[in-house]
Scaffold this motif. Sequence first.
Motif, mmCIF file in Angstrom:
data_model
loop_
_atom_site.group_PDB
_atom_site.id
_atom_site.type_symbol
_atom_site.label_atom_id
_atom_site.label_comp_id
_atom_site.label_asym_id
_atom_site.label_seq_id
_atom_site.Cartn_x
_atom_site.Cartn_y
_atom_site.Cartn_z
ATOM 1 N N GLU A 59 -10.179 5.456 4.007
ATOM 2 C CA GLU A 59 -9.009 4.697 4.061
ATOM 3 C C GLU A 59 -9.676 3.130 4.715
ATOM 4 N N SER A 107 -11.379 -4.942 -2.975
ATOM 5 C CA SER A 107 -10.988 -4.287 -3.989
ATOM 6 C C SER A 107 -12.339 -4.077 -5.284
ATOM 7 N N THR A 127 1.920 2.280 -2.747
ATOM 8 C CA THR A 127 0.841 3.516 -4.827
ATOM 9 C C THR A 127 1.454 5.115 -4.294
ATOM 10 N N ARG A 149 -6.839 -2.795 -1.570
ATOM 11 C CA ARG A 149 -6.238 -3.598 -1.329
ATOM 12 C C ARG A 149 -6.487 -4.824 -1.338
ATOM 13 N N PRO A 205 -6.350 5.795 -4.447
ATOM 14 C CA PRO A 205 -6.375 5.104 -4.555
ATOM 15 C C PRO A 205 -6.738 4.207 -6.138
ATOM 16 N N TYR A 225 1.253 8.053 -2.087
ATOM 17 C CA TYR A 225 1.557 7.499 -0.176
ATOM 18 C C TYR A 225 1.444 9.053 0.897
ATOM 19 N N SER A 272 -11.332 6.264 -1.128
ATOM 20 C CA SER A 272 -10.830 7.734 -0.888
ATOM 21 C C SER A 272 -10.759 7.450 0.864
ATOM 22 N N TYR A 310 1.170 -1.437 -0.110
ATOM 23 C CA TYR A 310 0.130 0.096 0.264
ATOM 24 C C TYR A 310 0.787 1.102 0.329
ATOM 25 N N ALA A 323 -10.748 1.048 0.859
ATOM 26 C CA ALA A 323 -9.459 1.211 0.279
ATOM 27 C C ALA A 323 -9.079 -0.014 0.964
ATOM 28 N N SER A 324 -8.310 0.386 2.613
ATOM 29 C CA SER A 324 -7.881 -0.668 3.063
ATOM 30 C C SER A 324 -8.488 -2.130 2.736
ATOM 31 N N ASP A 379 -6.910 1.606 -7.201
ATOM 32 C CA ASP A 379 -8.173 -0.199 -6.782
ATOM 33 C C ASP A 379 -7.873 0.537 -5.391
#
Lengths: 148, 678
Positions: free
Chosen positions: B68, B75, A138, B157, B153, A141, B66, A135, B71-72, B155
């Motif tokens: 967190e 996917s 990326t 994780r 991001p 970051y 956007s 991550y 995104a974590s 995509d």
Amino acid sequence: MKPRTKFLIGGALVLSVAGYLMASSIKDTGVYYMTPTELTAKLQADPSFVNAGVKVGARVVPGSVQRAAGGKEYAFRVTDGSHTFPVVYRGIAPDTFTDSVDVVVSGRMGTDGTFQATELLAKCASRYENAPQKYKDTPGYKAGARRA
Amino acid sequence: MILIGELSLWVALLMAAWSATVSYAGGALRRNDLVSSGVRGLYATFAMISLASVGLWTALLTKDFSLEYVASHISANMPAVYIFTAFWSGQAGSMLFWALILSMYGTIAIATSRSRNRELVPWATGTISAILLFFIATTCFKANPFGRLDFLPVDGRGMNPQLQNPGMAIHPPNLYLGYVATAIPFAFAIAALFSRRLDAEWLGVVRRWTLLSWFFLTIGIILGMWWAYVELGWGGYWAWDPVENSSFLPWLTNTAFLHSIMIQEKRGMLRKWNVVLVVVSFLLAIFGTFITRSGVIESVHSFAQSPVGTWFATFFFLATGITIYLVGTRLQDLEAKVELESMVSREAAFLYNNLVLVGIAFAVLWGTVFPILSEWATGNKITVGPPFFNTVNVPLGLLLLALTGIGPLIAWRRASVSNLKRQFAAPAAFSVVVAAVLFALGMHAVYALVAYALCGFVTGTIVQEFYKGVRARQTIHEESLIPAFVHLVGRNRRRYGGYIVHAGIVMLFAAFAGLAFKTENDVTLKTGETFDVRDPYGHQWRFISQGVSTSNRPDRDVIAVGLEMFRDGKRLGIITSEKRQYLDSQHQTLFQPITQVGIRSTAQLDTYVVLAGVRGNDVAELRVTFNPLVVWVWIGGFVMMIGGLIVMWPQAERRPAQAGYAATIRTPRAEAELPVGV
């Protein structure tokens, strides 16, 4: 004798048997949990400690994992930052066992300074969340950058 | 919607704070307007938390990377069902989920008991809101699922493929539903202590919610075991890991309470003990969350280490302190009016049942926190593993199993010799037959023989109870077998539902005892090579390697090996185990490779094949395990669930007989106080 007293005697009997079992099995099967630094220090202070079974929590040194030709023997090095030693483990490694993962190895330190592990647990800090490293690669970051 | 959700979370924080404050104030000052406002505050908190949850679900389902949390945990190419379940798969989301369930439970509990338990409502509402306040504050300040990244991001994780399993999708919410349900009995116990209304009226609510908690914990624990067994590939389903233990602890105290409450209902005994059990179940649920989330205890299930640990520790010690103070200052209100009359009575059997359950809970807790305790006491961290838990819990468990058979059959107050003979002759005889047959068949392991003898005994008692009940109905109501059975269970749901739960427990014990006969074989097989082995029942097995194959799917690379199985010369088919490496859309690896276990299940035996690794093109390293009777863990769990459902079915609660028991024990103090209108 009052039934209440009888019950209490019976209860005390059950609890003392349970207590005895707890105490004796901790004595027989409890093992020290140490970091590599603590184990090294303990061995210097008391060389006979090599015979004691211990669990060591440490991180696998990246790139150190070697699988012997037999397929089920693993040799790798573990570290806690200040002390590092080699480990040999025979058996099936868990799926989560890879380079640079946190592991708990159980076994004993051999006289040659190699830790003979009989059990290998790999902790996956990312069991519920994917590898942070990836991550962080990326673009854009920034560590700690977030808004609550 | 996401923004609305985020704002709602903060409004919920204020609402919970308001509700806690005015409810307690209303209770202390006996002001009905404040109490009503507090109750409305609780309802509003539920509404706000629901909005916040809809907000998070919207963010997940619209894949707003956007955030967190989004995104974590997901996917873009994940199946929608796991995107939905990602709500509770991470720390922040699970905290919000916890608050959602608690506010829902609290709303239901208060709304349904407002008219029945007027005295208790202000204190119960205040306590529920105070717990909610803690959870919402932790969510807002320490684990906010609405936290944003300062970049977008491409995509997310994704989710660990081991968690992408139907069992894992529903295992955590069941555990949460069970854990959180302990908060409602806790709140009512605290309310009863505060208001000194320690007669029987609070027990109805408490029993219902404890049962609900027990029900969901049972499902959650069994699903967790099933998931570990089919997904993790170590051949077992329970490792006495701290995370497993922390779900088991409140289950044990809940189970103890569900038995001891019957003694209080029928005989007015154990009043202090029951309050303590209720409170301890909740504290254990909080403590379990603390040890698993804070990283103070080494566990394979390490959640990301996080600051919520200190918050939980603070909350735990605060709640424990308040509870000890409340119980301590109200001991004289909790004096029992009745004493144990005889050691040969149902009361005594239930007392021992409680002693053993709590003893097991204590041993499990002790073993779990022993590394911390030993480090405090001696400076050395000493860990204990499965040998410790098995040494202590096997004998205690067998004693408990024996009591499972004795309890339901023995008479209340004082059992006569004729009662004992009449009730125990047949089950005891059956138990001896079971042990003799197994011994003759060659089973000589002592613990296993004792376990199966006791399983036979308990089965005998359950069958006898059903038989007698059905016969009685057939005679009195002239019903045929099936209607008699259905009416028997339907009219006495608590009793016969309880027996069905006991039948499930017997199946679990039979399966646990089967672990004594588990065998493991590590083998290395080239294509066409054979491996011959005997299973624990003495059957001769042959496995022939069909070779190693590789395949590339869009989302994963697979290495598979198939073994052709023969038992006593008869072909049973092919069993396959795989190593899978999951990939994202750019063919980058996701997570570590995982093992797909090959399992062939029968009622007698599971054949469990794990591919440990592959050398060269065609040499497979395998572990072949024979696991006797494992399938009975899942069947037993299912039977317990059915039994639990029968007991919980609401109609059974309104039987006047039960209200009659409840009314017998009132303290003079409670009567002296006039009820406050709410």
